[in-house]
Design a protein around this motif. Structure first.
Motif, short mmCIF file in Angstrom:
data_model
loop_
_atom_site.label_atom_id
_atom_site.label_comp_id
_atom_site.label_asym_id
_atom_site.label_seq_id
_atom_site.Cartn_x
_atom_site.Cartn_y
_atom_site.Cartn_z
N GLU A 147 -6.03 21.71 -13.06
CA GLU A 147 -7.13 21.34 -14.17
C GLU A 147 -8.37 21.02 -13.41
O GLU A 147 -8.38 20.59 -12.36
CB GLU A 147 -6.66 20.39 -14.85
CG GLU A 147 -5.65 20.74 -16.11
CD GLU A 147 -5.91 21.67 -17.24
OE1 GLU A 147 -7.36 21.66 -17.47
OE2 GLU A 147 -5.28 22.30 -17.75
N GLY A 148 -9.75 21.23 -14.46
CA GLY A 148 -10.56 20.87 -13.82
C GLY A 148 -11.00 19.39 -14.25
O GLY A 148 -11.69 18.71 -13.67
N PHE A 149 -10.35 18.96 -15.62
CA PHE A 149 -10.51 17.73 -15.96
C PHE A 149 -9.42 17.17 -16.57
O PHE A 149 -8.60 16.20 -16.07
CB PHE A 149 -11.81 17.70 -16.60
CG PHE A 149 -11.92 16.13 -17.18
CD1 PHE A 149 -12.51 15.15 -16.44
CD2 PHE A 149 -11.75 15.89 -18.51
CE1 PHE A 149 -12.79 13.89 -17.11
CE2 PHE A 149 -12.09 14.78 -19.08
CZ PHE A 149 -12.53 13.60 -18.27
N GLY A 150 -9.04 17.82 -17.83
CA GLY A 150 -7.94 17.13 -18.57
C GLY A 150 -8.37 16.49 -19.78
O GLY A 150 -8.24 15.25 -20.01
N LEU A 151 -9.37 17.04 -20.43
CA LEU A 151 -9.86 16.70 -21.85
C LEU A 151 -8.82 15.85 -22.68
O LEU A 151 -9.11 14.97 -23.34
CB LEU A 151 -10.83 17.68 -22.53
CG LEU A 151 -11.47 17.23 -23.72
CD1 LEU A 151 -12.28 16.03 -23.38
CD2 LEU A 151 -12.27 18.27 -24.18
N ARG A 210 1.77 15.80 -15.34
CA ARG A 210 1.90 16.09 -13.93
C ARG A 210 1.09 15.20 -13.02
O ARG A 210 0.06 14.90 -13.23
CB ARG A 210 1.75 17.40 -13.94
CG ARG A 210 2.46 17.94 -12.54
CD ARG A 210 2.09 19.47 -12.42
NE ARG A 210 2.83 20.18 -13.71
CZ ARG A 210 3.94 20.82 -13.40
NH1 ARG A 210 4.80 20.44 -12.70
NH2 ARG A 210 4.37 21.52 -14.73
N SER A 211 1.38 14.77 -11.94
CA SER A 211 0.98 14.02 -10.64
C SER A 211 -0.17 14.98 -10.14
O SER A 211 0.26 15.11 -9.04
CB SER A 211 2.16 13.36 -9.79
OG SER A 211 1.26 12.56 -8.85
N LEU A 212 -1.12 15.38 -10.65
CA LEU A 212 -2.15 16.07 -10.10
C LEU A 212 -3.36 14.94 -9.84
O LEU A 212 -3.50 14.13 -10.45
CB LEU A 212 -2.66 17.04 -11.14
CG LEU A 212 -1.83 18.30 -11.80
CD1 LEU A 212 -2.66 19.00 -12.69
CD2 LEU A 212 -1.31 18.94 -10.49
N PHE A 230 -5.53 14.39 -12.95
CA PHE A 230 -4.94 13.67 -13.81
C PHE A 230 -5.01 11.81 -13.16
O PHE A 230 -5.12 11.08 -14.21
CB PHE A 230 -3.48 13.84 -14.15
CG PHE A 230 -3.71 15.03 -14.83
CD1 PHE A 230 -4.60 15.92 -15.35
CD2 PHE A 230 -2.44 16.15 -14.99
CE1 PHE A 230 -4.77 16.97 -16.18
CE2 PHE A 230 -2.27 17.20 -15.62
CZ PHE A 230 -3.42 17.57 -16.28
N HIS A 231 -4.67 11.92 -12.11
CA HIS A 231 -4.92 10.22 -11.47
C HIS A 231 -6.24 9.84 -11.49
O HIS A 231 -6.68 8.52 -11.81
CB HIS A 231 -4.35 10.12 -10.10
CG HIS A 231 -2.86 10.33 -9.90
ND1 HIS A 231 -2.06 9.07 -10.17
CD2 HIS A 231 -2.05 11.29 -9.85
CE1 HIS A 231 -0.76 9.40 -10.07
NE2 HIS A 231 -0.54 10.80 -9.75
N GLU A 232 -7.24 10.54 -11.51
CA GLU A 232 -8.66 10.27 -11.59
C GLU A 232 -9.09 10.02 -13.06
O GLU A 232 -9.81 8.90 -13.15
CB GLU A 232 -9.56 11.64 -10.92
CG GLU A 232 -11.04 11.31 -11.14
CD GLU A 232 -11.83 12.36 -10.83
OE1 GLU A 232 -13.07 12.58 -11.22
OE2 GLU A 232 -11.51 13.45 -10.02
N VAL A 233 -8.46 10.89 -13.95
CA VAL A 233 -8.81 10.46 -15.34
C VAL A 233 -8.23 9.45 -16.00
O VAL A 233 -8.63 8.56 -16.56
CB VAL A 233 -8.56 11.84 -16.20
CG1 VAL A 233 -8.93 11.64 -17.47
CG2 VAL A 233 -9.41 12.86 -15.72
N ALA A 234 -6.65 9.29 -15.72
CA ALA A 234 -5.92 8.42 -16.48
C ALA A 234 -5.56 7.20 -15.60
O ALA A 234 -5.04 6.10 -16.06
CB ALA A 234 -4.69 8.98 -17.08
N GLY A 235 -5.49 7.36 -14.04
CA GLY A 235 -5.22 5.98 -13.35
C GLY A 235 -3.77 5.47 -13.77
O GLY A 235 -2.89 6.17 -13.78
N GLU A 236 -4.00 4.34 -13.85
CA GLU A 236 -2.40 3.60 -14.11
C GLU A 236 -2.07 3.73 -15.75
O GLU A 236 -1.00 3.15 -15.90
CB GLU A 236 -2.44 2.13 -13.72
CG GLU A 236 -3.38 1.30 -14.59
CD GLU A 236 -3.42 0.08 -14.05
OE1 GLU A 236 -4.23 -0.94 -14.76
OE2 GLU A 236 -3.08 -0.40 -12.93
#
Length: 676
Positions: free
Chosen positions: A591-595, A610-612, A615-621
């Motif tokens: 993904e480019g972001f994950g809106l 999924r552990s991308l 996705f960690h950048e956007v959702a964190g913990e």
């Protein structure tokens, strides 16, 4: 004091590497370094484009980028080859008009003797509406001293003597030597008080060091200060009670003087329409200079609004920019019509009618866009073919001094070509190469995407003079601010009741290879075989390379029981689904972001992702992550999440940071607009 330096002497290939060109650049840089409280501007012309980028780079860090401006003149006005003298004279008037609307206190011409072999124009006093203090660098008068050698050609002789006439009209001459100063006094009958020597050495000035040029610049600035102070005193004495015109009135007077001057040129009445159109286009570009435009490319949406994720982003940002326009910029949505960029007025009148300033009975025209050096072009939509087809026009925008930015949503077509139709990969590579070469900057929708773009550029260095800016911003989430579509299907209520009865996992994405739908469907088959009561809802239209998957979805025994595939639904319906679902499943492999993660957080909906890295950048913990590409791995992860959720131990999206579309738009604008 606003000092404007005409640096056309550094633009052509022949002049920029000559002693005159090197001296002109050295003096201009030194004036910028020693400006103190003075406001320095550089003016260039748009017919020698590559040099403008070199000059802008040379002044980077010394001058604000908006202080290096470009005026437009018609092509093919070099005096050695142009047979239309009226066209050259008209171009000179256009240049003086452009300078007049900048309202400098003084104009310094680095070399009046430009324009013989290349498209450059210089003149003094051609536009009589208002006199601007003007100085010029004097190098030598060798052709006057040796006319048999230098002035044998009658065409060049006429050109040279006209430049001499302009030189005589200058208020100040900066002589590069005492010898040149004496020549001007003796041969041109110039008052010694109007000539200042900036070099006190016999050494060739092009070889002198920075310390010399700093001294020369300070001498020049002192002369500028004395000249402008003297002229201000004279104006006060001669017109104590005269009311000074406003900026708007001054521009109108300059424009009227320009049109009057061109109309009186000898030979203009017999000209071809093409020549007159060329003049009109240049005037239109220069007239538009004081008005800063933010041009927003909506080409794909104007052609067909597919309501994809990207176009949802485009609608959202467009709405916010229209509602909260940046100060001093006019917002101009545009599209490529195959030949020109046009204002997208008709399209905007349909989706944002309040933003069109027109009476209802007025026809709404999609006029061709005039672009000047103050403008910014933002490639907000994603349309490969339009960008490639308009490359020459975009380069012309850049040559005029406009800045160009493109939003990059992802580069997965390059990273994973197997996920896309084969014919798309070479086109995408070409698109990325083109925008990397002609853009001022690329703005990605996540840091992960920005990192991927920078890594790609390390291996595929774009052919450019100045460094390419790569930045990023995060997308917003409030669907209500994205021009949401409305309407519910007849069976919406019955579907919602089914979804409320047992845990429901929601996927929001186009059905295409990278989104992980095949793994998800097989994982849910395992869950249903294990008699785990859970619904799967897929929201997204059918994409490409998924024929087998589509057959499985359409013929699945759980379809419309515990499996729902909802295509082309409204934003209103999607909001309902977010509100009744138990968790969002983001199973995409790239993904480019994950809106949808942001939208889920807005609805306090838990996230299984999924552990991308993105996705960690956007959702964190605030998300539950899974790994692996096998159905069994995902099925086990969902079982684990369902158990954790039942115990109240699953990660929650409440508290996950997310931006509104207004905040997201402000982040974007911050990356492309000049710093205040």
């Amino acid at each position: 004091m606003r000092i404007l330096i005409d640096l056309q002497a550094c633009q052509s290939e022949t002049s920029q590497f000559s002693e005159t060109g090197r001296c002109s650049m050295s003096l201009a840089l030194a004036i910028a370094r020693n400006a103190a409280q003075h406001n320095i501007w550089i003016v260039l012309n748009d017919r020698v484009p590559d040099s403008a980028l070199v000059i802008r780079q040379a002044f980077s860090g010394l001058l604000p980028k908006e202080n290096i401006v470009t005026f437009s003149i018609p092509p093919k006005v070099a005096e050695a080859t142009c047979r239309e003298q009226w066209l050259i004279r008209a171009s000179e008037l256009i240049r003086e008009f452009f300078i007049a609307i900048l309202q400098p206190d003084i104009v310094h011409i680095s070399n009046l003797f430009e324009g013989w072999e290349h498209d450059a124009v210089t003149s003094i006093g051609g536009l009589p509406c208002a006199h601007i203090a003007t100085s010029a660098t004097l190098y030598n008068l060798l052709p006057l001293l040796q006319p048999n050698t230098y002035l044998a050609d009658p065409t060049f002789r006429d050109y040279y003597y006209r430049k001499i006439d302009s030189l005589k009209k200058s208020d100040l001459l900066l002589s590069v030597s005492d010898n040149s100063r004496r020549e001007a006094i003796d041969l041109l009958d110039v008052s010694p008080s109007r000539i200042v020597t900036i070099s006190a050495t016999a050494e060739p000035v092009a070889k002198l060091q920075e310390a010399f040029w700093n001294d020369a610049a300070r001498t020049a600035i002192e002369a500028f200060e004395e000249l402008t102070s003297s002229q201000r005193r004279q104006r006060r004495q001669s017109s104590i009670s005269a009311k000074q015109p406003s900026y708007k009135q001054s521009c109108e007077q300059a424009y009227q003087s320009l049109i009057s001057g061109i109309s009186k040129l000898k030979g203009i009445s017999n000209q071809l329409d093409a020549d007159l159109v060329s003049i009109a286009n240049s005037i239109a570009i220069n007239v538009s200079f004081p008005q800063k435009q933010l041009l927003i490319d909506l080409s794909a949406m104007v052609e067909c609004d597919l309501k994809t994720g990207i176009q949802r982003v485009v609608r959202s940002i467009l709405t916010q920019i229209s509602n909260y326009p940046p100060e001093s910029y006019t917002i101009t949505p545009v599209y490529w019509d195959g030949e020109y960029y046009r204002q997208a007025n008709q399209f905007i009148s349909q989706i944002l009618p309040d933003s069109i300033n027109s009476r209802r009975d007025d026809p709404i025209a999609d006029d061709i866009v005039d672009v000047s050096c103050n403008d910014i072009f933002l490639g907000l939509d994603f349309e490969i073919r339009c960008t490639l087809n308009s490359e020459a026009t975009l380069r012309r925008f850049r040559d005029l001094g406009a800045e160009i930015y493109y939003v990059v949503y992802d580069i997965l077509l390059i990273q994973h070509p197997e996920w896309f139709p084969k014919e798309d990969n070479p086109l995408f590579k070409l698109w990325l190469s083109v925008i990397s070469e002609l853009s001022t900057g690329l703005v990605c929708i996540s840091q992960a995407t920005a990192n991927a773009v920078e890594y790609w550029m390390l291996k595929h260095q774009p052919n450019r003079i100045d460094p390419l800016k790569v930045d990023y911003f995060h997308l917003g989430a409030d669907i209500s601010q994205s021009l949401p579509s409305g309407g519910l299907p007849k069976n919406a209520e019955s579907v919602v009741r089914v979804l409320k009865a047992i845990p429901t996992i929601l996927m929001v994405s186009t059905v295409e290879p990278r989104k992980g739908h095949t793994q998800v469907l097989h994982a849910f088959n395992l869950l249903w075989q294990s008699e785990i009561m859970v619904n799967l809802v897929i929201v997204g239209k059918c994409g490409w390379q998924v024929d087998d998957l589509v057959k499985q979805l359409n013929s699945h025994p759980e379809r419309n029981r515990r499996l729902f595939w909802l295509q082309g639904i409204s934003d209103e319906y999607l909001e309902k689904l977010y509100s009744v679902s138990t968790a969002l499943l983001a199973a995409s492999e790239g993904e480019g972001f994950g809106l949808p993660l942001i939208e889920a957080a807005q609805h306090h909906l838990p996230i299984i992702a999924r552990s991308l890295p993105v996705f960690h950048e956007v959702a964190g913990e605030h998300a539950f992550y899974f790994e692996g590409n096998q159905p069994e791995q995902l099925a086990n992860a969902i079982k684990t999440w369902l158990a954790l959720n039942k115990e109240g131990k699953a990660p929650v999206s409440t508290g996950m940071p997310w931006s509104t579309w207004r905040e997201s738009t402000q982040q974007l604008l911050k990356t492309i607009l000049p710093l205040p």
